[in-house]
Design a protein around this motif. Structure first.
Motif, mmCIF file in Angstrom:
data_model
loop_
_atom_site.group_PDB
_atom_site.id
_atom_site.type_symbol
_atom_site.label_atom_id
_atom_site.label_comp_id
_atom_site.label_asym_id
_atom_site.label_seq_id
_atom_site.Cartn_x
_atom_site.Cartn_y
_atom_site.Cartn_z
ATOM 1 N N VAL A 220 0.842 -1.196 0.000
ATOM 2 C CA VAL A 220 0.000 0.000 0.000
ATOM 3 C C VAL A 220 0.879 1.248 0.000
ATOM 4 O O VAL A 220 1.777 1.388 0.832
ATOM 5 C CB VAL A 220 -0.935 0.019 1.231
ATOM 6 C CG1 VAL A 220 -1.783 1.289 1.234
ATOM 7 C CG2 VAL A 220 -1.816 -1.225 1.247
ATOM 8 N N ILE A 221 0.605 2.142 -0.951
ATOM 9 C CA ILE A 221 1.276 3.446 -0.989
ATOM 10 C C ILE A 221 0.200 4.503 -0.786
ATOM 11 O O ILE A 221 -0.706 4.644 -1.602
ATOM 12 C CB ILE A 221 2.011 3.678 -2.322
ATOM 13 C CG1 ILE A 221 3.044 2.571 -2.555
ATOM 14 C CG2 ILE A 221 2.698 5.035 -2.317
ATOM 15 C CD1 ILE A 221 3.780 2.689 -3.878
ATOM 16 N N GLU A 222 0.301 5.231 0.311
ATOM 17 C CA GLU A 222 -0.724 6.207 0.680
ATOM 18 C C GLU A 222 -0.177 7.620 0.564
ATOM 19 O O GLU A 222 0.898 7.927 1.074
ATOM 20 C CB GLU A 222 -1.204 5.949 2.107
ATOM 21 C CG GLU A 222 -2.314 6.879 2.562
ATOM 22 C CD GLU A 222 -2.805 6.546 3.965
ATOM 23 O OE1 GLU A 222 -3.693 7.259 4.467
ATOM 24 O OE2 GLU A 222 -2.286 5.578 4.560
ATOM 25 N N LYS A 223 -0.927 8.472 -0.116
ATOM 26 C CA LYS A 223 -0.525 9.868 -0.304
ATOM 27 C C LYS A 223 -1.132 10.726 0.800
ATOM 28 O O LYS A 223 -2.325 10.677 1.040
ATOM 29 C CB LYS A 223 -0.991 10.368 -1.677
ATOM 30 C CG LYS A 223 -0.840 11.864 -1.919
ATOM 31 C CD LYS A 223 0.614 12.250 -2.100
ATOM 32 C CE LYS A 223 0.757 13.754 -2.287
ATOM 33 N NZ LYS A 223 0.179 14.234 -3.538
ATOM 34 N N ARG A 224 -0.280 11.508 1.452
ATOM 35 C CA ARG A 224 -0.740 12.460 2.461
ATOM 36 C C ARG A 224 -0.636 13.873 1.902
ATOM 37 O O ARG A 224 0.248 14.177 1.128
ATOM 38 C CB ARG A 224 0.103 12.344 3.729
ATOM 39 C CG ARG A 224 -0.091 11.028 4.466
ATOM 40 C CD ARG A 224 -1.479 10.933 5.073
ATOM 41 N NE ARG A 224 -1.709 9.626 5.681
ATOM 42 C CZ ARG A 224 -1.392 9.335 6.936
ATOM 43 N NH1 ARG A 224 -0.807 10.243 7.691
ATOM 44 N NH2 ARG A 224 -1.645 8.132 7.420
ATOM 45 N N GLY A 225 -1.531 14.736 2.325
ATOM 46 C CA GLY A 225 -1.545 16.094 1.807
ATOM 47 C C GLY A 225 -2.601 16.236 0.729
ATOM 48 O O GLY A 225 -2.995 15.275 0.072
ATOM 49 N N LYS A 226 -3.079 17.455 0.553
ATOM 50 C CA LYS A 226 -4.170 17.707 -0.382
ATOM 51 C C LYS A 226 -3.680 18.465 -1.609
ATOM 52 O O LYS A 226 -2.663 19.130 -1.579
ATOM 53 C CB LYS A 226 -5.261 18.536 0.299
ATOM 54 C CG LYS A 226 -5.827 17.925 1.569
ATOM 55 C CD LYS A 226 -6.835 18.867 2.183
ATOM 56 C CE LYS A 226 -7.381 18.331 3.492
ATOM 57 N NZ LYS A 226 -8.352 19.253 4.097
ATOM 58 N N GLY A 227 -4.458 18.333 -2.679
ATOM 59 C CA GLY A 227 -4.327 19.270 -3.782
ATOM 60 C C GLY A 227 -3.430 18.902 -4.930
ATOM 61 O O GLY A 227 -3.625 19.397 -6.020
ATOM 62 N N GLN A 247 -5.428 7.688 -1.803
ATOM 63 C CA GLN A 247 -5.307 9.144 -1.772
ATOM 64 C C GLN A 247 -6.518 9.749 -1.071
ATOM 65 O O GLN A 247 -7.655 9.349 -1.315
ATOM 66 C CB GLN A 247 -5.194 9.699 -3.193
ATOM 67 C CG GLN A 247 -4.925 11.197 -3.242
ATOM 68 C CD GLN A 247 -4.810 11.702 -4.667
ATOM 69 O OE1 GLN A 247 -5.499 11.193 -5.551
ATOM 70 N NE2 GLN A 247 -3.962 12.674 -4.906
ATOM 71 N N HIS A 248 -6.267 10.729 -0.191
ATOM 72 C CA HIS A 248 -7.338 11.395 0.548
ATOM 73 C C HIS A 248 -7.490 12.838 0.068
ATOM 74 O O HIS A 248 -6.516 13.477 -0.324
ATOM 75 C CB HIS A 248 -7.033 11.395 2.052
ATOM 76 C CG HIS A 248 -6.770 10.032 2.611
ATOM 77 N ND1 HIS A 248 -7.775 9.125 2.875
ATOM 78 C CD2 HIS A 248 -5.607 9.403 2.937
ATOM 79 C CE1 HIS A 248 -7.249 8.007 3.349
ATOM 80 N NE2 HIS A 248 -5.933 8.153 3.394
ATOM 81 N N ASP A 249 -8.721 13.346 0.128
ATOM 82 C CA ASP A 249 -8.998 14.746 -0.225
ATOM 83 C C ASP A 249 -8.379 15.104 -1.568
ATOM 84 O O ASP A 249 -7.716 16.128 -1.720
ATOM 85 C CB ASP A 249 -8.460 15.689 0.859
ATOM 86 C CG ASP A 249 -9.114 15.425 2.201
ATOM 87 O OD1 ASP A 249 -10.344 15.317 2.231
ATOM 88 O OD2 ASP A 249 -8.388 15.324 3.205
ATOM 89 N N ALA A 250 -8.573 14.230 -2.537
ATOM 90 C CA ALA A 250 -7.934 14.416 -3.838
ATOM 91 C C ALA A 250 -8.605 15.519 -4.633
ATOM 92 O O ALA A 250 -9.786 15.803 -4.473
ATOM 93 C CB ALA A 250 -7.980 13.112 -4.628
ATOM 94 N N VAL A 251 -7.840 16.139 -5.498
ATOM 95 C CA VAL A 251 -8.357 17.131 -6.428
ATOM 96 C C VAL A 251 -8.235 16.613 -7.858
ATOM 97 O O VAL A 251 -9.183 16.622 -8.626
ATOM 98 C CB VAL A 251 -7.597 18.465 -6.282
ATOM 99 C CG1 VAL A 251 -8.043 19.448 -7.346
ATOM 100 C CG2 VAL A 251 -7.831 19.052 -4.901
ATOM 101 N N GLU A 252 -7.061 16.130 -8.208
ATOM 102 C CA GLU A 252 -6.805 15.718 -9.586
ATOM 103 C C GLU A 252 -6.888 14.211 -9.802
ATOM 104 O O GLU A 252 -6.812 13.744 -10.913
ATOM 105 C CB GLU A 252 -5.419 16.210 -10.015
ATOM 106 C CG GLU A 252 -5.282 17.710 -10.032
ATOM 107 C CD GLU A 252 -3.951 18.133 -10.598
ATOM 108 O OE1 GLU A 252 -3.721 17.921 -11.790
ATOM 109 O OE2 GLU A 252 -3.136 18.668 -9.839
#
Length: 288
Positions: A220-227, A247-252
């Motif tokens: 599992v590769i999890e992205k932290r941070g938004k935008g 990915q959390h709170d994704a935009v793109e």
């Protein structure tokens, strides 16, 4: 009330708004979308690159508009039909056209429906490294901790599958982002079981293979941070397999393919918006 007025003039008002005549139409066309964009930026719902583009456009438009006002003022004070006046009128028309184009670009970004369709065509600035200077290909192994049993399994299953005529260089990394950043054309990244947290963007500009060693739910590769983008692909032939991306709170979205071909095999994409975005000049192939 004073704070509201200050907020309006600092964040919503534009100097060219004084030419608007219909107050209701002005509120619907200008105030509402700008207000929404302002709070979207505060809540990290807009990619950082888009925010930079918007502020640069805003500065350019303000500067051009002030130049236009000065030119218009000088023309109004001039009574003679001189050659200089004619030149100034031509310059004024050019400035007016430039301002209108900048205003349209600003409106595209301010409109939440058009923002990502027309307003922001992001191109990765990462350049492909090409083949390594010594001509060799490297195998990158990613593992937070390397146990003897895992190393033996890797040697048996992936690193020494068949006799090689040449020695293969192996580099070890504790996180997948550093491994991808170290890649050249033709390299392979093997991600061992584990839960990896990253804060940056995977910018893949070379033709590499990124594969998980095991089942996707175990890697599992999890992205932290938004935008911002998670995985940005511009390589000619990229292959990604056996990995779960979160990915959390994704935009793109998780994966954006700008150009070249990207193959996704036996992967899991867990996000709250569009999982994959494929640009016009790109090719995407998904396998189970």
């Amino acid at each position: 009330a004073i704070e509201h007025v200050r907020f309006f003039y600092q964040n919503i008002w534009r100097s060219w708004d004084e030419e608007e005549e219909d107050e209701y139409d002005y509120f619907v066309r200008c105030v509402e979308p700008r207000l929404r964009l302002h709070y979207d930026i505060l809540e990290d719902r807009v990619p950082s690159g888009l925010v930079v583009d918007y502020r640069n456009l805003l500065s350019q438009c303000e500067e051009s508009y002030q130049t236009f006002l000065n030119l218009r003022s000088s023309l109004s004070n001039c009574n003679s039909d001189s050659e200089q006046e004619n030149i100034s009128m031509v310059e004024g028309l050019k400035l007016y056209s430039e301002i209108e184009q900048l205003k349209q670009k600003l409106k595209l970004i301010e409109n939440p429906l058009l923002r990502y369709v027309f307003g922001y065509q992001k191109n990765s600035n990462i350049q492909a490294k090409g083949i390594r200077p010594n001509g060799q290909k490297v195998m990158h192994v990613v593992s937070s901790t390397m146990m003897t049993g895992l190393l033996q399994s890797l040697l048996r299953d992936r690193l020494c599958q068949e006799p090689c005529k040449e020695e293969t260089e192996i580099q070890f990394h504790s996180d997948p982002l550093s491994a991808i950043n170290a890649c050249y054309e033709g390299d392979t990244v093997i991600v061992c079981p584990g839960h990896y947290t990253v804060h940056g963007t995977f910018s893949i500009a070379d033709s590499i293979e990124l594969e998980g060693y095991g089942l996707p739910d175990d890697i599992v590769i999890e992205k932290r941070g938004k935008g911002d983008t998670f995985v940005d692909c511009t390589g000619v032939d990229i292959k990604i397999s056996g990995i779960k991306f979160i990915q959390h709170d994704a935009v793109e979205g998780i994966l954006i393919i700008h150009r070249g071909k990207t193959t996704l095999e036996n992967c899991v994409l867990q996000c709250e918006t569009t999982g994959v975005t494929v640009r016009t000049s790109a090719e995407f192939l998904m396998k189970n």
